[in-house]
Design an enzyme around this catalytic site. Structure first.
Site, PDB file in Angstrom:
ATOM      1  CB  SER A 189      -0.901   0.017   1.248  1.00 49.94           C
ATOM      2  OG  SER A 189      -0.049  -0.279   2.342  1.00 49.94           O
ATOM      3  NE  ARG A 190       1.370   7.262  -2.685  1.00 46.05           N
ATOM      4  CZ  ARG A 190       1.184   7.851  -4.146  1.00 46.05           C
ATOM      5  NH1 ARG A 190       1.139   7.264  -5.146  1.00 46.05           N
ATOM      6  NH2 ARG A 190       1.052   9.172  -3.946  1.00 46.05           N
TER       7      ARG A 190
END
Length: 232
Positions: A189-190
């Protein structure tokens, strides 16, 4: 002993169900399909345990220090308009993007003490989180935080290519502390964080972050007090 402590860390509650599923599948593989596939299941189960690890962190406690909300690597530092669903207008803010791979700790932490003004989940795509357009097009959960001195901070959990679940435990009006756990993104993810006007980042592109520990900005740059830490 230090090596043992680095492995035997607490597991986030979100991981119990997945670990149990992996363990059951592993048992079935041993029973019905043989030891080769069974040992593959063991490896995957151990990886699942590793993924959901939730270690304590040494959180800086000096007023004004903003910490990284996630483990990972700084992917981009640029000016961008914060998520429209938060209603903060169209003026760009300085955005720091931290990319998490599947081997990073995925527990997210509050970057700075304050009050949650608004938090909004928005469904979207599952593009590679390393892409710039992931901030606009991917599934995300955005949080608007008002600091104790009245400044606006935004941080956003963004799903990635294999991420399929964003967990955010915050509610509107909640008071939070720097480094406090607030959620998790599963499987790559981020996390984006938008700094208040006039605040300069203290990290660079390519730098590795430790969520809850690495200082990414100092909102009280003129403060000459030393930095203390608290384990959380």
């Amino acid at each position: 002993m230090d090596t043992l402590k680095s492995v035997l860390v607490p597991i986030n509650k979100e991981g119990y169900r997945f670990i149990a599923i992996f363990a059951v599948i592993t048992l079935l593989l041993f029973l019905f399909l043989g030891s080769f596939l069974g040992w593959i299941g063991v490896v995957l189960t151990l990886w699942c345990v590793y993924f959901f690890r939730d270690p304590d962190r040494y959180v800086p406690t000096r007023e004004g220090l903003m910490v990284s909300p996630a483990d990972g690597v700084v992917q981009m530092i640029e000016r961008a308009v914060p998520p429209q669903e938060l209603g903060l207008g169209n003026d760009p803010m300085l955005r720091i993007s931290v990319f998490l791979n599947v081997f990073n700790v995925h527990v997210n932490r509050v970057p700075l003490s304050g009050t949650v003004v608004k938090q909004v989940y928005r469904p979207g795509k599952f593009l590679n989180a390393a892409l710039d357009k992931a901030s606009e097009e991917n599934e995300r959960h955005a949080v608007h935080l008002k600091t104790e001195d009245g400044r606006d901070i935004v941080f956003v959990q963004i799903a990635g290519l294999v991420a399929r679940r964003i967990v955010c435990d915050l509610v509107d009006g909640q008071e939070v502390r720097t480094g406090e756990r607030f959620g998790l993104i599963r499987f790559g993810s981020r996390t984006d964080i938008y700094l208040p006007d006039g605040v300069e980042p203290q990290v660079g592109v390519g730098q590795s972050m430790i969520g809850g520990e690495t200082v990414i900005a100092d909102l009280a740059a003129d403060n000459k007090l030393g930095v203390s830490v608290e384990v959380r």
